[in-house]
Design an enzyme around this catalytic site. Structure first.
Site, PDB file in Angstrom:
ATOM      1  N   LYS A  33      83.437 -51.492  36.059  1.00 28.89           N
ATOM      2  CA  LYS A  33      83.603 -52.248  36.763  1.00 28.89           C
ATOM      3  C   LYS A  33      82.673 -52.907  37.540  1.00 28.89           C
ATOM      4  O   LYS A  33      81.781 -52.168  38.959  1.00 28.89           O
ATOM      5  CB  LYS A  33      84.462 -52.446  37.343  1.00 28.89           C
ATOM      6  CG  LYS A  33      85.999 -51.784  36.189  1.00 28.89           C
ATOM      7  CD  LYS A  33      86.748 -51.663  36.875  1.00 28.89           C
ATOM      8  CE  LYS A  33      88.027 -51.807  36.022  1.00 28.89           C
ATOM      9  NZ  LYS A  33      88.755 -53.066  34.954  1.00 28.89           N
ATOM     10  N   ASP A  62      83.284 -54.759  33.147  1.00 23.74           N
ATOM     11  CA  ASP A  62      84.114 -55.837  33.755  1.00 23.74           C
ATOM     12  C   ASP A  62      83.947 -56.435  35.238  1.00 23.74           C
ATOM     13  O   ASP A  62      83.812 -55.820  35.614  1.00 23.74           O
ATOM     14  CB  ASP A  62      85.179 -54.543  33.047  1.00 23.74           C
ATOM     15  CG  ASP A  62      86.510 -55.660  33.517  1.00 23.74           C
ATOM     16  OD1 ASP A  62      86.393 -56.396  33.784  1.00 23.74           O
ATOM     17  OD2 ASP A  62      87.252 -54.727  33.407  1.00 23.74           O
ATOM     18  N   GLU A  88      82.900 -58.649  30.382  1.00 23.11           N
ATOM     19  CA  GLU A  88      84.739 -58.501  30.211  1.00 23.11           C
ATOM     20  C   GLU A  88      84.887 -59.645  31.569  1.00 23.11           C
ATOM     21  O   GLU A  88      84.881 -59.344  32.445  1.00 23.11           O
ATOM     22  CB  GLU A  88      85.576 -57.670  30.797  1.00 23.11           C
ATOM     23  CG  GLU A  88      86.675 -57.207  30.258  1.00 23.11           C
ATOM     24  CD  GLU A  88      87.626 -56.040  30.328  1.00 23.11           C
ATOM     25  OE1 GLU A  88      88.380 -56.101  30.387  1.00 23.11           O
ATOM     26  OE2 GLU A  88      87.116 -55.343  29.663  1.00 23.11           O
ATOM     27  N   ASP A 111      90.321 -60.281  29.315  1.00 15.06           N
ATOM     28  CA  ASP A 111      91.659 -59.845  29.230  1.00 15.06           C
ATOM     29  C   ASP A 111      92.859 -60.144  30.188  1.00 15.06           C
ATOM     30  O   ASP A 111      93.813 -60.768  29.214  1.00 15.06           O
ATOM     31  CB  ASP A 111      90.846 -58.066  29.796  1.00 15.06           C
ATOM     32  CG  ASP A 111      91.433 -57.182  30.442  1.00 15.06           C
ATOM     33  OD1 ASP A 111      93.205 -57.244  30.553  1.00 15.06           O
ATOM     34  OD2 ASP A 111      91.366 -56.232  30.735  1.00 15.06           O
ATOM     35  N   LYS A 134      95.626 -54.061  26.376  1.00 10.24           N
ATOM     36  CA  LYS A 134      96.312 -53.247  27.587  1.00 10.24           C
ATOM     37  C   LYS A 134      97.847 -53.580  27.478  1.00 10.24           C
ATOM     38  O   LYS A 134      98.330 -54.363  27.714  1.00 10.24           O
ATOM     39  CB  LYS A 134      96.514 -53.643  29.209  1.00 10.24           C
ATOM     40  CG  LYS A 134      94.712 -53.215  29.639  1.00 10.24           C
ATOM     41  CD  LYS A 134      94.250 -53.634  30.701  1.00 10.24           C
ATOM     42  CE  LYS A 134      93.368 -53.301  31.551  1.00 10.24           C
ATOM     43  NZ  LYS A 134      92.239 -53.698  32.322  1.00 10.24           N
TER      44      LYS A 134
END
Length: 182
Positions: A33, A62, A88, A111, A134
């Protein structure tokens, strides 16, 4: 076989140490991340990560829509493609993804956008290569499965991701991942 990526977190040295350890354990993909970093610091971290792993892993990034288009483009120009599998949610404006992809050739994964954007609109965005699913946030396993099937039909890869699941929940997500069409 279910391919699992290692999640790297912490300070830069911790991330590099974790990455080396994961490579030794046989991981071929890691996720980092980077949205909390400036584009310059993120590019340096990823450059150092590639060097630390001797280019033995694919890197999933991400950003969680934390950057704007200019920051994402600056990051990409500094980092290059290196061994980046995808980035992402680099920014929130989905209309800029085709331009970003054209300039950087870095595939984009969605996402958070899956919660607000119709799937039919996503199918036409050049540069989107992966949907990060998710199930807990998408409305359950059946909904995630339907999205994965849709992704397969339109040529996108699906990645199952967890958030807040117990060990039992993660086991169920692993079963879902094992049954994806790719």
């Amino acid at each position: 076989v279910i391919n699992v990526n290692g999640l790297l977190n912490g300070g830069e040295q911790t991330i590099l140490d974790q990455a080396r350890k994961l490579v030794e354990e046989g991981y071929r993909t890691v996720k980092v991340k980077i949205g909390h970093l400036t584009s310059e610091k993120a590019a340096q971290l990823i450059t150092d990560l590639v060097e630390a792993t001797c280019e033995k892993v694919l890197i999933r990034l991400d950003v969680n829509q934390a950057w704007d288009y200019t920051q994402a483009l600056d990051f990409a120009q500094r980092a290059g493609m290196l061994t980046i599998e995808y980035i992402e949610e680099p920014f929130s404006d989905l209309r800029k993804i085709p331009e970003f992809y054209e300039k950087t050739m870095i595939p984009v994964a969605l996402d958070e956008s899956l919660l607000t954007q119709p799937l039919e609109d996503i199918r036409h965005i050049e540069g989107v290569d992966v949907l990060v699913l998710k199930p807990t946030l998408l409305g359950g396993l059946e909904k995630a499965w339907q999205i994965a099937q849709f992704a397969h039909v339109i040529g996108l890869k699906s990645v199952i991701s967890s958030c807040f699941e117990s060990s039992l929940g993660i086991s169920v997500l692993a079963q879902l991942a094992a049954n994806l069409p790719h």
